[in-house]
Write an enzyme that holds these catalytic residues in place. Structure first.
Site, mmCIF file in Angstrom:
data_model
loop_
_atom_site.group_PDB
_atom_site.id
_atom_site.type_symbol
_atom_site.label_atom_id
_atom_site.label_comp_id
_atom_site.label_asym_id
_atom_site.label_seq_id
_atom_site.Cartn_x
_atom_site.Cartn_y
_atom_site.Cartn_z
ATOM 1 N N LYS A 1 -13.186 -7.739 -8.159
ATOM 2 C CA LYS A 1 -13.654 -8.193 -6.847
ATOM 3 C C LYS A 1 -15.140 -8.489 -6.977
ATOM 4 O O LYS A 1 -15.908 -7.618 -7.384
ATOM 5 C CB LYS A 1 -13.441 -7.106 -5.787
ATOM 6 N N LYS B 1 0.859 -1.181 0.000
ATOM 7 C CA LYS B 1 0.000 0.000 0.000
ATOM 8 C C LYS B 1 0.894 1.229 0.000
ATOM 9 O O LYS B 1 1.816 1.324 0.822
ATOM 10 C CB LYS B 1 -0.886 -0.008 1.250
HETATM 11 MG MG MG Z 1 -7.071 -1.917 -4.264
#
Ligand code: MG
Length: 368
Positions: free
Chosen positions: A262, A163
């Site tokens: 997703k 991240k």
């Molecule tokens: Mg992402």
């Protein structure tokens, strides 16, 4: 589909290690389990993957529960769904709330595959017997990130996602590159930048990243197209792709070279597969993203990632990445960077009833 009941479980479980992004830290994971049962007593399972607060999309565990209970289950009650592929269109009577829709829709896919006595993977046309596993690192300091990476590589993961944000991007990635010159790395920005940061983002081209995920605003596809023209690093879209048409428009505009699919974010397995098929046709790479999920969503992800287009390792890691004890059996394990696709009927995992009982904080049953 001869449905008889739907049961909703609201659950909560502590994560083994808190998960940090620039938007906050998750310590305890709440979620929703959906159990559908048909008139012959067969059960199918889905999972609501919204977080407790609306930092990733606008949905939360509470809003998902409300939409499931007060809208989607009544819609299902009145609809005559013959095949789970019809559910998406029926649920489109409601705007958005993709994760609530996916929770119920995926339970129908599991049930339908069990009725056919084949694995969910086979039921949706999956070709892979093993899928590529990857892991996401979310830690506060560069040193913690490096320690986590070391540990994951020892466990056999072949791809690491980190991240990033403007506060840590260049230093963090150059440090990791120093220690792991050849490691396949993805960087996920969760919308931490704007077009004003274009020079900053161009510097990241130095590192040969597999891709940079969602650098710009969560609902943008126009600025991403401008940015992609300037970057060598492929852009991957996550938050911006909520429907099939978002994927089509992003492909048309050249907003990305990769899409993170997703199931929860796009409203179900039907749309996830449709996006996969479209991207395969258009030469856009896809991989399967994770949501710090429990075992049921993980099982659906494994089935999705068995489709032929999923050639990049996804965020699908072993159960022990997040949990001391998951709600499904057996545990998902990674060997040589791969996860086996189960061949048992449906999602191919049993519910760990004892564990589900321990983590359930609310349970309601609805007769269809
Ligand atoms: Mg992402």
């Amino acid at each position: 589909m001869d449905l008889k009941t739907v049961t909703l479980y609201k659950i909560a479980m502590p994560l083994k290690t808190p998960f940090t992004t620039h938007l906050g830290t998750v310590k305890d994971r709440e979620g929703i389990i959906v159990e559908v049962m048909d008139t012959e007593g067969r059960k199918g399972y889905g999972e609501g993957v919204a977080f407790s607060s609306p930092w990733y999309t606008e949905e939360t565990v509470e809003t998902s529960y409300h939409v499931l209970k007060d809208f989607l289950i009544p819609i299902l009650h009145n609809a005559d769904i013959k095949h789970p592929s019809e559910a998406g269109r029926v649920f489109d009577a409601l705007r958005r709330n993709q994760m609530a829709k996916a929770a119920l829709e995926t339970a129908l896919w599991d049930l339908a595959a069990k009725k056919e006595d084949i694995s969910l993977s086979k039921f949706i046309g999956g070709k892979r017997e093993q899928i590529l596993s990857g892991v996401v690192v979310g830690a506060k300091t560069n040193e913690e990130v490096r320690k986590q990476i070391e540990n994951f590589l020892e466990r056999g993961y072949q791809r690491v996602k980190i991240k990033i944000g403007p506060e840590n991007d260049y230093e963090l990635i150059s440090e990791i590159r120093h220690f792991y010159p050849d490691l396949p790395i993805m960087a996920d920005a969760n919308s931490a930048y704007s077009l004003d940061d274009i020079d900053r983002l161009k510097r990241l081209d130095d590192f040969g990243l597999m891709m940079i995920e969602q650098p710009l605003e969560y609902d943008d596809i126009v600025d991403h197209a401008k940015l992609q023209k300037e970057l060598d690093t492929p852009i991957c879209l996550d938050e911006s792709i909520v429907t099939f048409h978002d994927a089509r428009r992003a492909a048309d505009l050249g907003s990305c070279k990769v899409i993170n699919i997703k199931i929860g974010r796009v409203g179900g397995l039907g749309t996830a597969k449709k996006i996969h098929d479209y991207c395969l046709d258009k030469g856009i790479h896809v991989w399967c993203g994770g949501m710090l999920e429990f075992g049921i969503s993980r099982a659906h992800n494994i089935a999705l990632a068995s489709l032929e287009g999923f050639a990049i390792p996804g965020d699908i890691s072993e159960s022990s990445r997040y949990w001391e004890e998951d709600i499904t059996l057996p545990e998902v394990t990674v060997k040589n960077g791969m996860i086996n696709v189960p061949d048992k009927p449906g999602i191919g995992f049993e519910i760990n009833e004892k564990r589900l009982g321990e983590v359930t904080i609310l349970k309601e049953n609805f007769i269809l």
